[in-house]
Design an enzyme around this catalytic site. Structure first.
Site, PDB file in Angstrom:
ATOM      1  N   LYS A 186      -1.954  63.846  55.514  1.00 15.61           N
ATOM      2  CA  LYS A 186      -2.727  64.223  54.096  1.00 15.61           C
ATOM      3  C   LYS A 186      -4.044  65.211  55.593  1.00 15.61           C
ATOM      4  CE  LYS A 186      -2.751  60.797  50.671  1.00 15.61           C
ATOM      5  NZ  LYS A 186      -3.673  60.412  50.508  1.00 15.61           N
ATOM      6  N   GLU A 198       6.085  51.465  51.786  1.00 15.38           N
ATOM      7  CA  GLU A 198       5.049  51.696  51.714  1.00 15.38           C
ATOM      8  C   GLU A 198       3.666  50.124  52.035  1.00 15.38           C
ATOM      9  OE1 GLU A 198       2.605  54.776  49.966  1.00 15.38           O
ATOM     10  OE2 GLU A 198       2.088  53.658  48.873  1.00 15.38           O
ATOM     11  N   LYS A 237      -5.367  57.072  41.373  1.00 15.70           N
ATOM     12  CA  LYS A 237      -6.236  55.352  40.939  1.00 15.70           C
ATOM     13  C   LYS A 237      -7.346  56.150  42.012  1.00 15.70           C
ATOM     14  CE  LYS A 237      -6.906  51.879  44.148  1.00 15.70           C
ATOM     15  NZ  LYS A 237      -6.415  49.910  44.984  1.00 15.70           N
ATOM     16  N   GLU A 252      -2.329  66.590  45.426  1.00 12.45           N
ATOM     17  CA  GLU A 252      -1.663  66.998  44.206  1.00 12.45           C
ATOM     18  C   GLU A 252      -1.354  67.076  43.042  1.00 12.45           C
ATOM     19  OE1 GLU A 252      -0.672  65.094  47.134  1.00 12.45           O
ATOM     20  OE2 GLU A 252       0.767  65.216  48.267  1.00 12.45           O
ATOM     21  N   HIS A 261      31.028  56.033  44.947  1.00  9.01           N
ATOM     22  CA  HIS A 261      32.494  57.889  45.856  1.00  9.01           C
ATOM     23  C   HIS A 261      31.338  58.841  46.657  1.00  9.01           C
ATOM     24  CE1 HIS A 261      35.055  57.374  42.837  1.00  9.01           C
ATOM     25  NE2 HIS A 261      34.607  56.163  41.970  1.00  9.01           N
ATOM     26  N   GLY A 313      -1.982  50.833  44.027  1.00 11.43           N
ATOM     27  CA  GLY A 313      -1.466  52.224  43.351  1.00 11.43           C
ATOM     28  C   GLY A 313       0.719  51.624  43.259  1.00 11.43           C
ATOM     29  N   ARG A 314       1.182  51.665  44.368  1.00 14.90           N
ATOM     30  CA  ARG A 314       2.603  50.356  44.015  1.00 14.90           C
ATOM     31  C   ARG A 314       2.865  50.030  43.049  1.00 14.90           C
ATOM     32  NH1 ARG A 314       0.521  50.942  48.576  1.00 14.90           N
ATOM     33  NH2 ARG A 314       0.392  48.943  50.234  1.00 14.90           N
TER      34      ARG A 314
HETATM   35  O1  F6P Z   1       0.878  58.467  49.344  1.00 11.03           O
HETATM   36  C1  F6P Z   1      -0.398  57.555  49.340  1.00 11.03           C
HETATM   37  C2  F6P Z   1      -0.742  56.804  48.088  1.00 11.03           C
HETATM   38  O2  F6P Z   1      -2.537  56.700  48.225  1.00 11.03           O
HETATM   39  C3  F6P Z   1      -0.205  55.669  46.771  1.00 11.03           C
HETATM   40  O3  F6P Z   1      -0.476  54.914  48.205  1.00 11.03           O
HETATM   41  C4  F6P Z   1      -0.593  56.037  46.326  1.00 11.03           C
HETATM   42  O4  F6P Z   1       0.424  55.301  45.259  1.00 11.03           O
HETATM   43  C5  F6P Z   1      -0.897  57.601  46.021  1.00 11.03           C
HETATM   44  O5  F6P Z   1      -1.283  58.141  47.105  1.00 11.03           O
HETATM   45  C6  F6P Z   1      -1.525  58.659  44.822  1.00 11.03           C
HETATM   46  O6  F6P Z   1      -2.910  57.716  44.605  1.00 11.03           O
HETATM   47  P1  F6P Z   1      -3.309  58.508  43.940  1.00 11.03           P
HETATM   48  O7  F6P Z   1      -2.841  57.743  42.294  1.00 11.03           O
HETATM   49  O8  F6P Z   1      -5.156  58.189  43.826  1.00 11.03           O
HETATM   50  O9  F6P Z   1      -3.917  59.929  43.152  1.00 11.03           O
END
Ligand code: F6P
Length: 667
Positions: A597, A441, A294, A300, A472, A354-355
């Site tokens: 972060k 979240e 987003k 990462e 199990h 995002g979620r």
């Molecule tokens: O970990 C926090 C977060 O902002 C989430 O809410 C989101 O889904 C994820 O990082 C990934 O963010 P982006 O889509 O901006 O890479």
């Protein structure tokens, strides 16, 4: 959900301490004298008269004479306090439920389940989906009181506000409109004077066109080969939802037929092991990479995107990016700076969290590439179908609403902190990881919408595994240890058939026998009297007894198709929203992920500078003794490894070890 009269108590059961609200604690920013800081702390429309209908409505509820006085909040003026409704925990409706809890403590599910009228009233059905709430620790009175609580929380108005684009995400001043992502083409969702549905469909049409060109082979890679493999790079909401849907569809016969020999993989973790896993056996010539972020700033994802870009260009040359990399983001500027052609970027909007973004290009593009547009269209239709149920159903028949309200009851009144998501369907194995983010979240917050510390704990700890694997594993604790409300999810029709002539039941029947049995085992338990009747020796009776009275909800779906996966997704999204709306929190921001972060960034800077000049981390780097020592141990260990630097290093191809380039050995 109207029940017959509550029955007298039959059994006293021990239980956890009631969830009595603490006194409201002020937020640090509220102590600050500068008025501007108060504003930036929450940017809460309730504290600003320019704000929308919602603030007016909520302010009205505080002036309701029946409400007890709002708790005094240090650092705010009386006028400000009057504008901010007291926490729901200070309302008579909440207090009534706390009182009512004492009545429920005297009941046992074993007895409640004997009442036919109650079972009927707690059995809900919508468009093939059944939700049976009869194994919740509720009576007619509980349902009535939860309904009153929902009214006090202005739940119906808040739901309507969500669908009409009110800025429910007050700290980011954003609407919450993931429902618009799956609106039918002819629907209208007008936000600030503008219908957003046409722009949603503009992106969906672009995805349809692009995915069809890739799938048909019209879109070719740099060496002229069709792109049959897709690697979607993204993390959190840009990964978990799409992975859940992909996992649910890959064994559906019609979706699998459409996928044919195509591959869809995800790369989320920045761990090189995940890079190795995602790229294992793939050829650059036939791989399309979708970078999903987003913000297009997530550390990462961006490092993984640079890694995979190098993997592509080292083989195909720099021009290959145009044919082999596309992006999904709201940040077109950074997409272009990364080197991806803006024409190959698929946008979405800041009103999609995002979620909650599975139904945007985040999920729709990778899924359309894998399964084709008609399958994705059915998935979106399923989500829209549940949205319409949630938006229009009567209060008493609304399944996501009651899932949310019974969760509030379990968490805030019965004191159950966790919840197990237990699909009796292997294809739903990624439901729990997705809901962990959607729920935790969203609702794991410390303060309310107005920025005041919550006088209760919000959110719940979600975990789960498909049955019967979970049985199990951790069911021992669920049956005889802690009480954890469970969600059993099963289907009438399995995606796949296994039936052996001569076996009493098919594999799916065997699976579903457990679905039915486990819910009753949790509810009924097993008493010492029953054990004695079975001649169980006295010394084993305590070990073999089950207290029972452990709540669950059973969700039975007709099948697991693209349509029903969409329904299930939306059902969970809305139930989480309901919980947050009642608790009075912002379910749509996520400030809690920021601190880690920032600290990781500080570690990155120090690690790089220490390594560059071959020095140890010093106290002056600003870390505590523990972190300083851990970092020095790590760096010392790293110097023992031989890398073929400064060349680019790619993970070992798990099949062809000739191209293996991990650290070659210890010195
Ligand atoms: O970990 C926090 C977060 O902002 C989430 O809410 C989101 O889904 C994820 O990082 C990934 O963010 P982006 O889509 O901006 O890479």
């Amino acid at each position: 959900m109207l029940l017959g009269p509550s029955q007298p108590c039959v059994l006293r059961v021990s239980s956890d301490a009631p969830v009595v609200p603490k006194a409201a604690e002020p937020l640090a920013c509220r102590h600050r004298p500068q008025p501007r800081q108060h504003k930036s702390c929450a940017q809460n429309p309730q504290t600003h008269q320019k704000s929308s209908k919602r603030s007016v409505r909520m302010a009205t509820s505080t002036t309701d004479r029946q409400a007890p006085p709002a708790p005094v909040i240090e650092g705010t003026s009386k006028a400000e306090q009057l504008q901010e409704p007291a926490s729901i925990a200070y309302t008579p409706e909440w207090q009534e439920l706390l009182e009512h809890r004492k009545e429920i403590e005297k009941t046992h599910l074993r007895d409640l389940l004997r009442r036919e009228e109650r079972s009927d009233a707690l059995f809900h059905e919508y468009n093939g989906i059944v939700a049976d709430f009869s194994r919740q620790r509720v009576t007619q009175k509980t349902i009535e009181l939860l309904g009153k609580l929902a009214k006090r929380a202005n739940l119906q108005e808040k739901i309507a506000g969500m669908f009409s684009g009110e800025h429910l995400n007050v700290t980011e001043d954003r609407a919450v409109l993931h429902v618009a992502l799956r609106a039918r083409r002819e629907q209208k969702i007008v936000v600030e004077g503008k219908d957003v549905v046409p722009e949603v469909w503009e992106v969906l049409d672009k995805i349809k066109d692009f995915s069809e060109r890739v799938r048909s082979g019209e879109w070719k890679g740099a060496t002229g080969k069709p792109l049959k493999d897709v690697v979607a790079i993204g993390i959190g909401g840009s990964f978990l939802g799409p992975l859940f849907v992909h996992t649910a569809l890959r064994t559906d016969q019609s979706a699998a037929h459409e996928a044919g020999k195509r591959n869809l993989r995800f790369l989320a973790n920045v761990d090189p092991v995940d890079v190795a896993r995602a790229l294992n056996g793939l050829s650059q010539e036939t791989t399309l990479v979708v970078v999903v972020s987003k913000t297009f700033t997530t550390a990462e994802t961006m490092l993984n995107a640079r890694t995979v870009r190098t993997w592509l260009t080292s083989e195909l040359g720099p021009d290959a990016v145009a044919k082999h990399m596309v992006a999904v983001s709201t940040n077109s500027k950074l997409v272009t700076e990364f080197g991806i052609d803006p024409n190959n970027a698929f946008g979405f909007w800041d009103w999609v969290g995002g979620r909650y973004s599975v139904c945007s290009a985040v999920g729709v593009l990778p899924l359309a590439l894998q399964y084709g547009w008609p399958v994705v269209e059915k998935f979106l239709a399923g989500a829209n179908n549940m949205d319409e149920h949630f938006r229009t159903s009567k209060f008493e028949d609304n399944i996501p609403l009651w899932l949310g309200l019974t969760s509030v009851w379990n968490v805030s009144f019965l004191g159950y902190a966790a919840r197990a998501i237990l699909p009796y369907c292997q294809a739903l194995s990624k439901l729990a990881p997705h809901i962990q983010q959607v729920s935790m979240e969203s609702n794991g917050k410390g303060v309310d919408l107005a920025g005041r510390r919550l006088p209760f704990e919000s959110g719940e700890i979600d975990f789960g595994e498909p049955g019967t694997n979970g049985q199990h594993s951790f069911y021992q604790l669920i049956h005889q240890g802690r009480v954890i409300p469970c969600e059993f999810i099963g289907t009438v029709k399995s995606q796949q058939s296994v039936y052996l002539k001569g076996e009493v039941v098919s594999n799916h029947d065997e699976l579903m026998c457990n679905f039915f049995a486990q819910a009753d085992a949790l509810a009924n338990g097993k008493t010492p009297v029953e054990l004695r009747a079975e001649n169980v020796p006295d010394h084993l009776i305590p070990h073999k007894s089950f207290t029972g009275n452990r709540p669950s909800v059973s969700i039975l779906m007709p099948d697991l198709s693209a349509f029903s996966v969409g329904q299930l997704l939306a059902m969970y999204e809305h139930r989480v929203a309901v919980q947050g709306m009642v608790w009075g929190i912002n379910s749509f921001d996520q400030w809690g992920v920021e601190l880690g972060k920032v600290l990781a960034s500080k570690v990155r800077t120090s690690m790089n500078s220490a390594r560059t000049v071959h020095r140890r981390i010093k106290p002056s780097d600003g870390f505590n003794y523990s972190t300083t020592r851990l970092l020095n141990t790590y760096l010392a260990g790293k110097t023992q490894l031989l890398y073929p630097e400064p060349e680019d290093v790619f993970p070992c191809d798990l099949i062809d070890s000739a191209v293996c380039r991990p650290p070659t050995s210890y010195v």
